[in-house]
Write a protein that holds these residues in place. Structure first.
Motif, PDB file in Angstrom:
ATOM      1  N   LYS A  47       0.715  -1.208   0.087  1.00 57.74           N
ATOM      2  CA  LYS A  47       0.043  -0.026  -0.017  1.00 57.74           C
ATOM      3  C   LYS A  47       0.999   1.203  -0.013  1.00 57.74           C
ATOM      4  N   SER A  48       1.877   1.171   1.073  1.00 52.02           N
ATOM      5  CA  SER A  48       2.590   2.441   1.066  1.00 52.02           C
ATOM      6  C   SER A  48       3.484   2.706  -0.258  1.00 52.02           C
ATOM      7  N   LEU A  51       1.596   4.158  -2.965  1.00 55.46           N
ATOM      8  CA  LEU A  51       1.474   5.676  -2.660  1.00 55.46           C
ATOM      9  C   LEU A  51       2.763   6.441  -2.782  1.00 55.46           C
ATOM     10  N   ARG A  79       1.347  16.518  -6.472  1.00 59.28           N
ATOM     11  CA  ARG A  79       0.855  15.139  -5.685  1.00 59.28           C
ATOM     12  C   ARG A  79       0.845  15.509  -3.996  1.00 59.28           C
ATOM     13  N   MET A  81       1.180  14.803  -0.233  1.00 59.65           N
ATOM     14  CA  MET A  81       1.524  13.852   0.557  1.00 59.65           C
ATOM     15  C   MET A  81       1.247  14.029   1.896  1.00 59.65           C
ATOM     16  N   LEU A 158      -2.479  12.376  -1.319  1.00 59.50           N
ATOM     17  CA  LEU A 158      -2.072  10.840  -1.003  1.00 59.50           C
ATOM     18  C   LEU A 158      -1.939  11.080   0.457  1.00 59.50           C
ATOM     19  N   ASP A 160      -0.846   8.417   3.657  1.00 67.90           N
ATOM     20  CA  ASP A 160      -0.282   7.070   3.990  1.00 67.90           C
ATOM     21  C   ASP A 160      -0.745   6.866   5.507  1.00 67.90           C
ATOM     22  N   ALA A 253      -4.179   2.966   4.026  1.00 72.70           N
ATOM     23  CA  ALA A 253      -3.456   3.989   3.182  1.00 72.70           C
ATOM     24  C   ALA A 253      -4.724   4.341   2.146  1.00 72.70           C
ATOM     25  N   SER A 254      -4.520   5.490   1.603  1.00 67.71           N
ATOM     26  CA  SER A 254      -5.538   5.995   1.074  1.00 67.71           C
ATOM     27  C   SER A 254      -4.957   7.134   0.086  1.00 67.71           C
ATOM     28  N   CYS A 255      -5.815   7.180  -1.218  1.00 69.83           N
ATOM     29  CA  CYS A 255      -5.264   8.575  -1.697  1.00 69.83           C
ATOM     30  C   CYS A 255      -6.824   8.947  -2.176  1.00 69.83           C
TER      31      CYS A 255
END
Lengths: 291, 266
Positions: A47-48, A51, A79, A81, A158, A160, A253-255
């Motif tokens: 996941k990370s 990202l 982007r 983060m 993004l 994390d 974890a997501s975006c």
């Protein structure tokens, strides 16, 4: 219109013994404008890494990532983060942290301050603009981190595990009649006093159950904890940050897209489900629930 | 993690609380009884005035030296050597440490040389200092700069190496492109605590070198002490010793205040 295309991405790492480890294999995904995506899966499933690849902090071994048709090459402010452990610059105040990206772009000092305060307001932290990170609680720091990422006006945000350091503490979940962890708006001194007023030596974090997604992806447990956490979170987080906070308990974890922030509270979240793409087979949950 | 951090900072804040009157009284009593003991020993007549000059005599001499301006003249010369030496030593040390930490190749080239030269005490360089610079301010400054140079190199190198690489990543995702800007906006502020520790150590080391560096005839408190010792004017020697101690105390206190301000975010 923003769109993110992840095309056949593979990422291999070489460990200390010289062995090659595949973090991601042929992962393909499309994220359309305004979509909110959660990546779920056990630790170590990539996941990370995904990202970090989108952020441009890692280079893919093969495949490519495109944002608005441009191939991602290295990190950039388009982007934004938010890191797992806030990673604020400790020598800068909250305001100066948020203003960092604006400083890089060469904005004059007054404009920077104004914009930074605006973004701090978004996460309900404008009162702490001149506080250094050491004076903020874990959750407050994380909110400043979100504001910092938003200030760059990114196409995609993004995050994390953005609430890894937040949820247990701010959630106020504390079994066994233990006084709930006070809300982050309170000054730090009070927080620590209250904490020690309970069982000395036993930090609240240890007593509260670990975040459900990390220990057991069990749906009941997950729903229950969400129910409990939202109640408390609503008191301190402003929309749209409130909507983000609700997610905190259960996504790793997501975006998601910035344009979506405004209606995040009502929107649906689509989660990557191409489970087969990941070597260690994380189930990429499809999260269709209302948030 | 945040638990221990909180607890740690709580402890340090209670330690940095202004101490109560009892603590201050004890400090003053300790210093006072030291002088009293010294005076008593001098009174007993066990030692000649050369061996142990009485504090009363010393304070009279100190007053004389201040009245005729000797102390201030020589002290200002010494501070000049000290300032020039430190400025060179610290700035070159910080720069070299930075380069070594930034470029692996530079570290490979510089490190063995520095490691070989470092154990040579500054005073061993006195003959060369005289040959290269003569009996001049530069010669004293050179000797003083040596100690500061080595100390700050390693302090800076360690501090820069210890910068959390994730901080640099954060800067990059916020749009930071040039390495120079990363150095200025992330590496330097992040490494500052370690660098300042090195500077503070150099401050002490350099001040100790001052006396020795002046002993071969460069005007300053060191030379005055040596001359007075030659005349067995031990009260003068002790007067200068006191001056050296008091001046260092002021320098260190001042630097600590600057450090506290620069690192107020910690």
């Amino acid at each position: 219109m923003s769109s993110l295309t992840i095309e056949n991405i593979s990422k291999k790492f070489t460990n200390t013994t010289g062995e090659e480890i595949a973090a991601l294999q042929n992962t393909t995904a499309q994220v359309a404008d305004g979509e909110f995506i959660c990546l779920l899966g056990p630790s170590g499933c990539g996941k990370s890494t995904l990202l970090r690849l989108i952020a441009g902090l890692e280079e893919p071994s093969s495949g490519q990532i495109q944002l608005d048709g441009r191939t991602v090459e290295g990190p950039g402010p388009d982007r934004g983060m938010v890191f797992q452990e806030h990673l604020l610059f400790p020598w800068r105040t909250a305001c100066e942290n948020v203003a960092y990206g604006l400083e890089v772009r060469g904005l004059p000092a007054e404009g920077r301050r104004q914009q930074a305060v605006y973004h701090l307001k978004l996460v309900g932290m404008e009162k702490f603009a001149d506080a250094f990170p050491k004076e903020l609680s874990g959750g407050m720091k994380q909110r400043v981190g979100i504001a910092r990422a938003l200030a760059g006006d990114p196409e995609v945000l993004l995050m994390d595990e953005p609430f890894a350091s937040v949820d247990d503490r701010e959630a106020g979940r504390s079994p066994g009649g233990h006084p709930p962890a006070p809300l982050p708006r309170q000054p730090r001194v009070q927080r620590s006093k209250k904490r020690t007023a309970g069982k000395p030596g036993l930090p609240v974090e240890r007593l509260s159950p670990p975040s459900p997604i990390r220990s057991a992806p069990n749906k009941n447990l997950f729903l229950e904890s969400r129910h409990q956490t939202t109640k408390n979170r609503e008191r301190w987080v402003d929309p749209p940050a409130r909507a983000l906070a609700r997610l905190g308990g259960f996504f790793s974890a997501s975006c998601f897209y910035k344009e979506h922030l405004d209606n995040l509270g009502y929107g649906l979240s689509k989660v990557l489900r191409d489970a087969g793409n990941f070597p260690s087979n994380p189930s990429f949950h499809y999260q269709n629930a209302k948030i | 993690m945040s638990q221990t951090a909180k607890r740690g900072s709580g402890a340090s804040s209670s330690r940095s609380l202004p101490e109560g009157w009892s603590g201050r009284v004890i400090r003053l009593l300790s210093l006072g009884s030291f002088f009293l003991l010294w005076q008593i020993v001098a009174w007993t007549g066990m030692f000649t005035p050369y061996q142990v000059p009485a504090p009363a005599a010393v304070s009279a001499t100190l007053g004389d030296l201040m009245a005729n301006g000797d102390i201030f003249f020589f002290l200002s010369r010494s501070l000049q050597h000290y300032g020039i030496g430190l400025a060179w030593g610290i700035s070159l040390g910080v720069a070299t440490g930075l380069v070594m930490a930034w470029f692996r190749r530079a570290e490979q080239i510089i490190d063995p040389i520095i490691t070989a030269l470092r154990p040579i005490p500054p005073l061993a360089w006195i003959p060369f200092a005289i040959i290269w610079f003569g009996i001049t301010t530069q010669a004293a400054a050179f000797l003083i700069s040596l100690g500061a140079f080595y100390i700050t190199i390693f302090a800076t190198y360690g501090a820069v190496k210890g910068v959390d690489p994730r901080m640099v990543e954060v800067a990059r995702t916020l749009g930071e492109r040039s390495d120079w800007a990363v150095l200025r906006r992330v590496i330097l502020p992040s490494a500052l605590p370690g660098v300042l520790t090195g500077v503070r150590t150099s401050l002490g080391q350099g001040w100790m070198t001052v006396v020795a560096a002046e002993m071969f005839g460069i005007k300053g408190v060191g030379m005055q002490m040596l001359e007075a010792a030659g005349l067995l004017a031990m009260d003068v020697v002790i007067s200068y010793m006191i001056v050296i101690g008091v001046v260092y105390f002021c320098l260190d206190t001042g630097f600590k205040a600057i450090e506290r301000y620069l690192l107020r975010w910690r």
